[in-house]
Design an enzyme around this catalytic site. Structure first.
Site, PDB file in Angstrom:
ATOM      1  N   CYS A  10       0.800  -1.217   0.000  1.00 44.16           N
ATOM      2  CA  CYS A  10       0.000   0.000   0.000  1.00 44.16           C
ATOM      3  C   CYS A  10       0.836   1.272   0.000  1.00 44.16           C
ATOM      4  O   CYS A  10       0.364   2.319  -0.409  1.00 44.16           O
ATOM      5  CB  CYS A  10      -0.965   0.000   1.174  1.00 44.16           C
ATOM      6  SG  CYS A  10      -0.191   0.272   2.775  1.00 44.16           S
ATOM      7  N   GLY A  11       2.042   1.212   0.510  1.00 42.11           N
ATOM      8  CA  GLY A  11       2.859   2.405   0.595  1.00 42.11           C
ATOM      9  C   GLY A  11       2.654   3.169   1.890  1.00 42.11           C
ATOM     10  O   GLY A  11       3.323   4.155   2.147  1.00 42.11           O
TER      11      GLY A  11
END
Length: 161
Positions: free
Chosen positions: A5-6
């Site tokens: 997802c970061g």
């Protein structure tokens, strides 16, 4: 590079903000091309036809022809796989548009901008932060895309009637 997802491991909303390149591609697509790609997407989701629980990320040329589709249980992973496939296939992300079958959150827009994708089409609604980031990064964001409609939220000049 970083996958997922970061956002994992970040401890504040300020940490979510990252410097992004501005997408300046002049790519333009018609609503008909988007409709064509959306019609082709479900039949192209081979694994989801069996599992009924996978996200897809697809890339179409400016005419709406699907060039590649990637699926994964994780929506971020599907987009990561798509970007990797485009690189491996030597397809310029600036020459078409991406479709995602998932929620359009800020990190999905960030990935599209970093890859140089000028247009991101999501079948779901975006977060407010995703819209702000798309606007700032020069990404045309269409949401709630269906086979007969889509809501244009940022940089609508890339979409032809």
């Amino acid at each position: 590079g970083r996958t997922g997802c970061g956002l994992c491991g970040l401890d504040s909303l300020e940490a979510v903000a990252r410097d992004l390149p501005t997408v300046t591609a002049k790519t333009m697509v018609s609503l008909g091309a988007i409709d064509k790609a959306l019609h082709a997407l479900s039949p192209a989701q081979v694994m989801n036809a069996k599992a009924h629980a996978l996200h897809a990320a697809a890339f179409a040329d400016a005419e709406g022809n699907l060039l590649t589709v990637r699926e994964d249980v994780g929506r971020h992973n599907a987009l990561d796989k798509l970007i990797g496939a485009l690189m491996a296939m030597k397809i310029d992300p600036a020459k078409g548009f991406a479709l995602i079958t998932s929620r359009c959150s800020v990190e999905m827009v960030q990935k599209a901008a970093i890859a140089g994708m000028p247009i991101l089409v999501s079948v779901s609604a975006p977060t407010a932060m995703a819209v702000r980031v798309a606007e700032a990064a020069g990404v045309t964001l269409l949401a709630l895309a269906r086979k007969d409609s889509a809501l244009s939220l940022t940089h609508p000049t890339r979409i032809l009637p």
